[in-house]
Design an enzyme around this catalytic site. Sequence first.
Site, PDB file in Angstrom:
ATOM      1  N   GLU A  10      77.988  12.179  64.548  1.00  0.00           N
ATOM      2  CA  GLU A  10      77.253  12.451  65.371  1.00  0.00           C
ATOM      3  C   GLU A  10      77.252  11.309  67.042  1.00  0.00           C
ATOM      4  O   GLU A  10      77.175  11.285  67.456  1.00  0.00           O
ATOM      5  CB  GLU A  10      75.655  13.532  64.943  1.00  0.00           C
ATOM      6  CG  GLU A  10      74.584  12.821  66.530  1.00  0.00           C
ATOM      7  CD  GLU A  10      74.169  11.427  67.244  1.00  0.00           C
ATOM      8  OE1 GLU A  10      73.691  11.156  68.015  1.00  0.00           O
ATOM      9  OE2 GLU A  10      74.503  11.082  66.689  1.00  0.00           O
ATOM     10  N   GLN A 100      61.543   3.421  62.792  1.00  0.00           N
ATOM     11  CA  GLN A 100      62.521   3.638  61.722  1.00  0.00           C
ATOM     12  C   GLN A 100      62.707   2.829  60.951  1.00  0.00           C
ATOM     13  O   GLN A 100      63.810   3.089  59.526  1.00  0.00           O
ATOM     14  CB  GLN A 100      63.322   5.464  62.253  1.00  0.00           C
ATOM     15  CG  GLN A 100      64.413   5.752  61.856  1.00  0.00           C
ATOM     16  CD  GLN A 100      65.034   6.696  62.286  1.00  0.00           C
ATOM     17  OE1 GLN A 100      66.153   5.944  63.517  1.00  0.00           O
ATOM     18  NE2 GLN A 100      64.429   8.157  62.052  1.00  0.00           N
ATOM     19  N   LEU A 284      62.830  16.928  60.487  1.00  0.00           N
ATOM     20  CA  LEU A 284      62.086  16.566  59.080  1.00  0.00           C
ATOM     21  C   LEU A 284      63.545  16.523  57.714  1.00  0.00           C
ATOM     22  O   LEU A 284      63.152  15.325  57.204  1.00  0.00           O
ATOM     23  CB  LEU A 284      61.069  17.023  58.609  1.00  0.00           C
ATOM     24  CG  LEU A 284      60.237  16.468  57.257  1.00  0.00           C
ATOM     25  CD1 LEU A 284      59.495  15.298  57.677  1.00  0.00           C
ATOM     26  CD2 LEU A 284      58.801  17.462  57.839  1.00  0.00           C
ATOM     27  N   ALA A 285      64.239  17.321  58.331  1.00  0.00           N
ATOM     28  CA  ALA A 285      65.405  17.046  56.587  1.00  0.00           C
ATOM     29  C   ALA A 285      66.366  16.091  57.635  1.00  0.00           C
ATOM     30  O   ALA A 285      66.763  15.264  56.169  1.00  0.00           O
ATOM     31  CB  ALA A 285      66.338  18.626  57.347  1.00  0.00           C
ATOM     32  N   ASP A 286      66.316  15.511  58.989  1.00  0.00           N
ATOM     33  CA  ASP A 286      67.399  14.142  58.615  1.00  0.00           C
ATOM     34  C   ASP A 286      66.617  13.306  58.533  1.00  0.00           C
ATOM     35  O   ASP A 286      67.165  12.518  58.097  1.00  0.00           O
ATOM     36  CB  ASP A 286      67.449  14.317  60.503  1.00  0.00           C
ATOM     37  CG  ASP A 286      67.750  13.016  61.025  1.00  0.00           C
ATOM     38  OD1 ASP A 286      68.745  12.280  60.222  1.00  0.00           O
ATOM     39  OD2 ASP A 286      68.387  12.798  62.265  1.00  0.00           O
ATOM     40  N   GLN A 287      65.521  12.662  58.996  1.00  0.00           N
ATOM     41  CA  GLN A 287      64.264  11.647  58.386  1.00  0.00           C
ATOM     42  C   GLN A 287      64.294  11.893  56.972  1.00  0.00           C
ATOM     43  O   GLN A 287      63.951  10.745  56.268  1.00  0.00           O
ATOM     44  CB  GLN A 287      62.603  11.944  59.362  1.00  0.00           C
ATOM     45  CG  GLN A 287      63.323  12.456  60.873  1.00  0.00           C
ATOM     46  CD  GLN A 287      62.998  10.837  61.351  1.00  0.00           C
ATOM     47  OE1 GLN A 287      62.973   9.645  60.995  1.00  0.00           O
ATOM     48  NE2 GLN A 287      64.169  11.017  62.907  1.00  0.00           N
ATOM     49  N   HIS A 313      74.155  15.727  63.566  1.00  0.00           N
ATOM     50  CA  HIS A 313      72.725  14.253  62.829  1.00  0.00           C
ATOM     51  C   HIS A 313      72.100  14.544  62.252  1.00  0.00           C
ATOM     52  O   HIS A 313      72.229  12.700  61.425  1.00  0.00           O
ATOM     53  CB  HIS A 313      71.257  14.360  64.179  1.00  0.00           C
ATOM     54  CG  HIS A 313      71.123  12.973  64.037  1.00  0.00           C
ATOM     55  ND1 HIS A 313      69.904  12.112  63.608  1.00  0.00           N
ATOM     56  CD2 HIS A 313      71.058  12.191  65.914  1.00  0.00           C
ATOM     57  CE1 HIS A 313      70.225  10.981  64.508  1.00  0.00           C
ATOM     58  NE2 HIS A 313      70.167  10.913  65.761  1.00  0.00           N
TER      59      HIS A 313
END
Length: 345
Positions: A10, A100, A284-287, A313
């Site tokens: 990314e 984050q 949400l999957a990324d986080q 990402h």
Amino acid sequence: MIEIDGSVGEGGGQILRTSLALSMCTGQPFALRRIRAGRAKPGLMRQHLTCVNAATEVSGAEVHGAALNSQSLHFTPGAVRAGDYAFNVGTAGSCTLVLQTLWPALLMADGPSRLKLGGGTHNPMAPPFHFLERSYAPLLRKLGAEVELRLRRLGFYPAGGGEIEATILPAQDRLEPFDLTDRGADGEGYAECFAPALARSIARRELQQVGASLGWNADQLRQTPARQNEGPGNAMLVTLPYEHLTEVFTAFGEKGVSAEQVAQEVVRQVREHRASAAALGPHLADQWALPLALAVHQRGGAATFTCTALTPHATTNFDVIERFLPVRFTKTSRADGFTVMVSAR
């Protein structure tokens, strides 16, 4: 020294933020080169530099290359120190991205920490505050990581000026991984429109369009009162609560885009999500990948989640996490998305 090419995958600021977070968590130094090399404005922008400076202060790190537009960075962390901290991006750059960066490391500290962060709270290409509050933080609590989040002031591009506060309690070695493969029973969704310092008709039109498109009643359509000196800005949010998690989808208003177009964008996201039975949406999957990987690293074994999509990402984030932690991400396609297993190695 872990060597990382910041232009791969990314190729954005997430590589930097994940590297900073896991460097502080593990004590491993890293060298990041070609930072955001493929972007129109490569190198560290102000919000990225704020993340670096915040990580430096929290961990007492030795850093080289921490300057605006720098395309290389060497970061050697010290011990993470709990405490009270305040960081301001100084522009409309996202303060949620600063949170984050620090959040995982402060979970590993030996005491509670309080953060006061200034900048943009609702930005395109960054998790809005309400996503962190309603979607991300509850999953962290299920892992064993307690946090309290407060929105003090909304901040939008280009003015910024938002403010959030976070209290992060130490989890240290108490994280417990768990599987998240279905959403559970549906709750009643609702839409909110934030449009401070804009005509009231904008919020009304956006909510009416969402209500008509999704078949929602007036109780599900909420116009949030503006507080003094906030805005101008516009964010249209839809919150979908389920038994096991909550999803928040956001569309942003901008010049030249009608209220109806903003509403239709968030409706599109909702319909895409509803077309799948997978647990997590793409953001949400990324986080979720990083805290779940930390928990698997602590406890061993494996944990699985399903998601509607895997963005570049997310997959880039998986690759960076694997550089710092002895875990492996295994991705399997399914009819309505993906199954991801995080396992110790």
